[in-house]
Design an enzyme around this catalytic site. Structure first.
Site: not given
Ligand code: UD1
Ligand code: CA
Length: 454
Positions: A9, A15
């Protein structure tokens, strides 16, 4: 066999175009990483190790729990490098790798995968894809035996034609991991330490690579942008709706139902469109929920009815009780059996006895309302003096005249009646009429003003 789980993670999630670390973006009201952690917990591993990097402090703050250990990856040098950061903490016979941005993976799929890992066998979760662009490809020999994973950017045209893609999720024998990760190089198209290079190493060390597959490819879908996030959300909601319908709930339109938490349901429950259930919600047999309701951390007993556009939080509706349309029940609102709350009534920390009624336009806060008591339209409990809050207590069979202001602390005995428009500042003994308003005067012969002529 013992199990350690490593959740990657650390990535940035450019994006998403967000100040929030990618793995904290919610699906069904819960951080994506939170879903993965909860699924990991169901496998009862000896350890859950979360590799964090971008936004590490925020992620740790938001999700910290006793059974989690966080590992910092200061530079994101690749998935192999990420797992290597957790190595020191790993001691189990099996290690399962999951991803903080792949939230819909099902525990049942992981259980099937884990059945295939052993001391001399590695287990990969793979999918057949119509368009495998971007995915690592599963390279098999003519006999169908897995030999390696080749990343898209490193793949030859022949390898790019392979449609079996790597989901990234894999389970490996713990003993071998340190050796394999120590031998990774970043001599590849992306200059990264690929976790996927471990496969070829395992093969050359004589291990078998087994594969397993999810029932649904959405289980292994990651969210790199908000469009994919919305797709995951819709999929989650579709699945949640199907589960409820299988349990005997009628959803008038499953596409217009959202679950952001956990719900337990009885039979013959009916839920109209645009209902959002949040937190922990309990719905018993025969409950009806009208359209456009938000219901959070609440319990609806058998046969209760929530009419359109109501908002409930931390509330309880007794058997056959009803509220709305346009009711607002705030934390501590408890309606006894068959109690009724009508439109534009707000309750906070207020308990209504069996069959008590507040039909219209009221604020009832910090109040205790006895059985069968009727609250007239426009009644307000004045529970706050600007500094402190006080309680209003009403006995059974009380009748509060419309537009009464009950100035707390105040107690009204059983059978009390208040005159409409009263401001009640003193306790009222049982079976008494209290009138607290200016006496009406009728002025005879009074002349209306006339318009002044200019
Ligand atoms: C990876 C797999 C690829 C697979 C694909 C599925 C590798 C080398 N490739 O590629 O075979 O088809 O996933 O989506 O593993 N991460 C870190 N630290 C790092 C790098 C990555 O924590 O240094 C995390 C990212 O936040 C992300 C995940 O690992 O959640 C995958 O990393 P990413 O770089 O996106 O791998 P892919 O290129 O998608
Ligand atoms: Ca990716």
């Amino acid at each position: 066999m013992s199990l350690d789980i490593v959740i990657l993670a650390a990535g940035q999630g450019t994006r998403m175009r967000s100040a929030l670390p990618k793995v904290l973006h919610p699906v069904a009201g819960k951080a994506m990483l939170g879903h993965v952690i909860d699924t990991a917990r169901k496998l009862q591993p000896q350890g859950i190790h979360v590799v964090i990097g971008h936004g590490a402090e925020t992620v740790r703050e938001r999700l910290a729990a006793d059974d989690l250990s966080f590992v910092l990856q200061t530079e994101q040098l690749g998935t192999g490098h990420a797992v290597a950061q957790a190595l020191q903490q790993l001691s189990a016979e099996r290690v399962l790798i999951l991803y903080g941005d792949v939230p819909l993976i099902e525990v049942e799929t992981l259980e099937r995968l884990l059945q295939k890992v052993s001391e001399d066998q590695l287990a990969l979760l793979t999918v057949e894809l119509d368009d495998p662009t971007g995915y690592g490809r599963i390279v098999r020999d003519v006999a169908g035996v897995v030999k390696a994973i080749v990343e898209h950017k490193d793949a030859s045209p022949e390898q790019r034609a392979i449609r079996e893609g790597n989901t990234g999720i894999l389970a490996v024998p713990g003993k071998r991991l340190a050796d394999w990760l120590g031998r990774l190089s970043n001599d590849n198209a992306q200059g990264e330490y690929y976790l996927t290079d471990v496969i070829a190493m395992a093969v050359s060390d004589g291990l078998v690579v087994a594969t397993e597959h999810p029932h649904d490819t959405m289980e292994v879908q990651g969210a790199n942008d908000r469009i994919q996030l919305a797709e995951l959300e819709r999929h989650y909601q579709k699945r949640a709706g199907r589960r409820l319908m299988a349990q005997g709930v009628t959803l008038l339109d499953p596409a217009r139902f959202d679950l952001r938490g956990e719900v337990t349901v009885g039979r013959d429950v009916q839920i109209d469109i645009n209902v959002i259930l949040e937190g922990k919600v309990v719905i018993e047999d025969g409950v009806l929920i009208g359209p456009n309701c938000v219901i959070k951390d609440s319990t609806l007993r058998r046969g209760a009815v929530v009419k359109a556009n109501s908002h409930l939080e931390g509330a309880e509706l007794g058997e056959g009780a009803d509220c709305g349309p346009f009711a607002r029940l705030r934390p501590g609102a408890v309606l006894g059996a068959k109690a009724h709350v009508g439109n534009f009534v707000e309750l906070k920390n207020a308990v209504m006895g069996e069959g008590a009624k507040a039909g219209h336009l009221s604020y009832l806060g910090d109040a205790e309302i006895g059985a069968r008591t009727n609250i007239g339209a426009g009644t307000i409990t004045c529970n706050y003096d600007g500094a402190n809050k006080f309680r209003t207590v009403m006995g059974e069979d009380v009748f509060i005249g419309s537009n009464s202001a009950l100035v707390a602390p105040v107690t009204l005995g059983d059978g009390v009646t208040t005159g409409a428009g009263s401001t009640i500042t003193q306790d009222v003994p049982a079976n008494t009429l209290a009138v607290g308003r200016a006496k009406q005067r009728n002025i005879e012969g009074w002349k209306r003003p006339e318009k002044i002529q200019k």
